[in-house]
Design a protein around this motif. Sequence first.
Motif, PDB file in Angstrom:
ATOM      1  N   THR A  65      51.253   7.038  28.329  1.00  0.00           N
ATOM      2  CA  THR A  65      50.039   7.759  28.709  1.00  0.00           C
ATOM      3  C   THR A  65      50.058   9.177  28.159  1.00  0.00           C
ATOM      4  O   THR A  65      50.844  10.008  28.605  1.00  0.00           O
ATOM      5  CB  THR A  65      49.903   7.832  30.247  1.00  0.00           C
ATOM      6  N   ILE A 101      59.825  18.165  32.883  1.00  0.00           N
ATOM      7  CA  ILE A 101      58.874  18.420  31.872  1.00  0.00           C
ATOM      8  C   ILE A 101      59.311  19.459  30.905  1.00  0.00           C
ATOM      9  O   ILE A 101      58.922  19.349  29.810  1.00  0.00           O
ATOM     10  CB  ILE A 101      57.588  18.628  32.567  1.00  0.00           C
ATOM     11  N   ARG A 105      47.194  11.801  33.411  1.00  0.00           N
ATOM     12  CA  ARG A 105      47.753  10.730  32.590  1.00  0.00           C
ATOM     13  C   ARG A 105      46.618   9.777  32.223  1.00  0.00           C
ATOM     14  O   ARG A 105      45.892   9.316  33.103  1.00  0.00           O
ATOM     15  CB  ARG A 105      48.850   9.963  33.343  1.00  0.00           C
ATOM     16  N   ILE A 127      48.420  17.317  36.723  1.00  0.00           N
ATOM     17  CA  ILE A 127      48.996  16.525  35.641  1.00  0.00           C
ATOM     18  C   ILE A 127      48.112  15.291  35.430  1.00  0.00           C
ATOM     19  O   ILE A 127      47.997  14.443  36.315  1.00  0.00           O
ATOM     20  CB  ILE A 127      50.435  16.084  35.980  1.00  0.00           C
ATOM     21  N   GLN A 136      39.768  12.426  27.587  1.00  0.00           N
ATOM     22  CA  GLN A 136      40.346  13.757  27.801  1.00  0.00           C
ATOM     23  C   GLN A 136      39.294  14.862  27.652  1.00  0.00           C
ATOM     24  O   GLN A 136      39.328  15.865  28.367  1.00  0.00           O
ATOM     25  CB  GLN A 136      41.493  13.999  26.815  1.00  0.00           C
ATOM     26  N   MET A 153      57.917  14.766  36.841  1.00  0.00           N
ATOM     27  CA  MET A 153      57.426  13.901  35.836  1.00  0.00           C
ATOM     28  C   MET A 153      58.590  13.128  35.379  1.00  0.00           C
ATOM     29  O   MET A 153      59.278  13.576  34.542  1.00  0.00           O
ATOM     30  CB  MET A 153      56.984  14.717  34.706  1.00  0.00           C
ATOM     31  N   TYR A 173      49.410  12.973  27.940  1.00  0.00           N
ATOM     32  CA  TYR A 173      49.243  13.905  29.054  1.00  0.00           C
ATOM     33  C   TYR A 173      48.159  14.939  28.776  1.00  0.00           C
ATOM     34  O   TYR A 173      47.935  15.353  27.645  1.00  0.00           O
ATOM     35  CB  TYR A 173      50.551  14.668  29.299  1.00  0.00           C
ATOM     36  N   SER A 174      47.523  15.352  29.858  1.00  0.00           N
ATOM     37  CA  SER A 174      46.747  16.589  29.890  1.00  0.00           C
ATOM     38  C   SER A 174      47.292  17.347  31.089  1.00  0.00           C
ATOM     39  O   SER A 174      47.830  16.740  32.011  1.00  0.00           O
ATOM     40  CB  SER A 174      45.256  16.308  30.075  1.00  0.00           C
ATOM     41  N   MET A 175      47.189  18.661  31.067  1.00  0.00           N
ATOM     42  CA  MET A 175      47.749  19.415  32.190  1.00  0.00           C
ATOM     43  C   MET A 175      47.047  20.751  32.355  1.00  0.00           C
ATOM     44  O   MET A 175      46.496  21.311  31.404  1.00  0.00           O
ATOM     45  CB  MET A 175      49.255  19.608  32.014  1.00  0.00           C
TER      46      MET A 175
END
Length: 480
Positions: free
Chosen positions: A101, A6, A186, A184, A202, A1, A103-105
């Motif tokens: 952006t 990260i 975005r 990951i 999301q 990333m 993030y979600s992960m």
Amino acid sequence: MKTKAITSVALVFGLALTTAHAADVTPADSSAVALTKEETKAIAEECFIYGLPIVMNYGVMYEYAVDKKSSQFKAPFNGIYNMHRVATYKDTAIITPNSDTPYSMAWLDLRAEPMVISVPAVPKERYYSVQLTDGNTYNFGYIGSRATGPEAGDYMVAGPDWKGETPAGINKVFSSTTPFAFAIFRTQLFNPEDMPNVEKVQAGYKAQPLSAFLKQPAPPAAPKIDFLPATSEKVKDNFFEYLDFALQFVPLSPEDKDVRAKIAKIGVGAGKTFEFKNLSPEQKAAIMQGMKAGDDKVTKFLASGVKNVNGWNIGAFFGDRTFYNGDWLKRAGAAKGGIYGNDAVEAVYPFTRTGEKGETLDGSKHKYTLTFPAGQLPPVNSFWSVTMYDGKSQLLIKNPINRYLLNSPMLPNMKKNADGSLTLYIQKDSPGADKEANWLPAPNDTIYLVMRLYWPKTEAPSILPAGEGTWKPPGIVKAD
């Protein structure tokens, strides 16, 4: 990333390469005793280069998905964590943070069965992507605006042991080389007021086991793992021990065969416990010298792996298994430069600390401009941005208008010059009310700038191939 990785484990991997640490460790493979000092050093160097991304990835996985007491913990395996904001100057845990952006992960455990990632329909004007990375740090697949389009869909992520036909209702199957993988997400944010809309997108991201998706009984759960606790300090001091442990989650592949056989000669491999008991003082020193040589080689590769274009450094370090094709130095360079970076077709990241003539950018001494000629804005299918960081810390900087970047969604409010060109004002003080829409606040110190081109165009003019494309970013010019 790239905003590049990260956690502190992944982003600040300064190795403690001193012989003092060698004395702290103790049982290794006795086969290493038969090696000469030169052979030991050479193998240790190759082992470090091969293992760096694998160890870094394990460290991130442990902190993000295993250790619930870690300040970095996000969610347990197969759960999605959503960040409902972008980074500001208050975020100091990771360097070069992305403020474009949210993030979600999700860390995926694929041992018992595949996982299904579901995405909602996302408006065409809003960029989003789901980057799939495995324990080898190969980007083995993408879901999103570029890769699969804006429509809703269900995508299966399978581990290396899964075999079978694509189940009904699945748009596409992605295959990980390892039983644990990292997803990951975005999601583009247009402006601060746009965050509720991002949160709606999301909320549509889902991860569930294949059996749940198909509404079938779940298979037996995978065995519980007693994970080796990982912190940045522990990893730095016991690199080979962590590589031993992490390799059990990285199945042997044809391209790994030779290097795995070689590193086994110094007692490193899945199921082993690397220690120094059976090594002579000379071989202990050789191990440490080899690791230091490997680290130096990775650093040198990073410097040579980019092209300087008008003062901007541009390169392509990230990709899938075919992209690396057993080039362990390139893979290590990518991890050290910013683990979990995107493939160049998804995003390219020119960066600079200098003006077009090579002089160090310093907001305490000068004002600067960046001018895109008429019709020559960064060529992207999605959006571009220019983000300001402190040159020393590579963190976002506090400023009077809470602006950390200028990007293409801001263009309607920016002022163009009479000839149609666009000038960005890079300085610590306001350039005046009439130019403030084009102002990128700078620190009262050295400057580090990162340009991000999401979904770069492939037809000319293009930044692709990275560093060799027909479009070249203009240089930073001193304005006073």
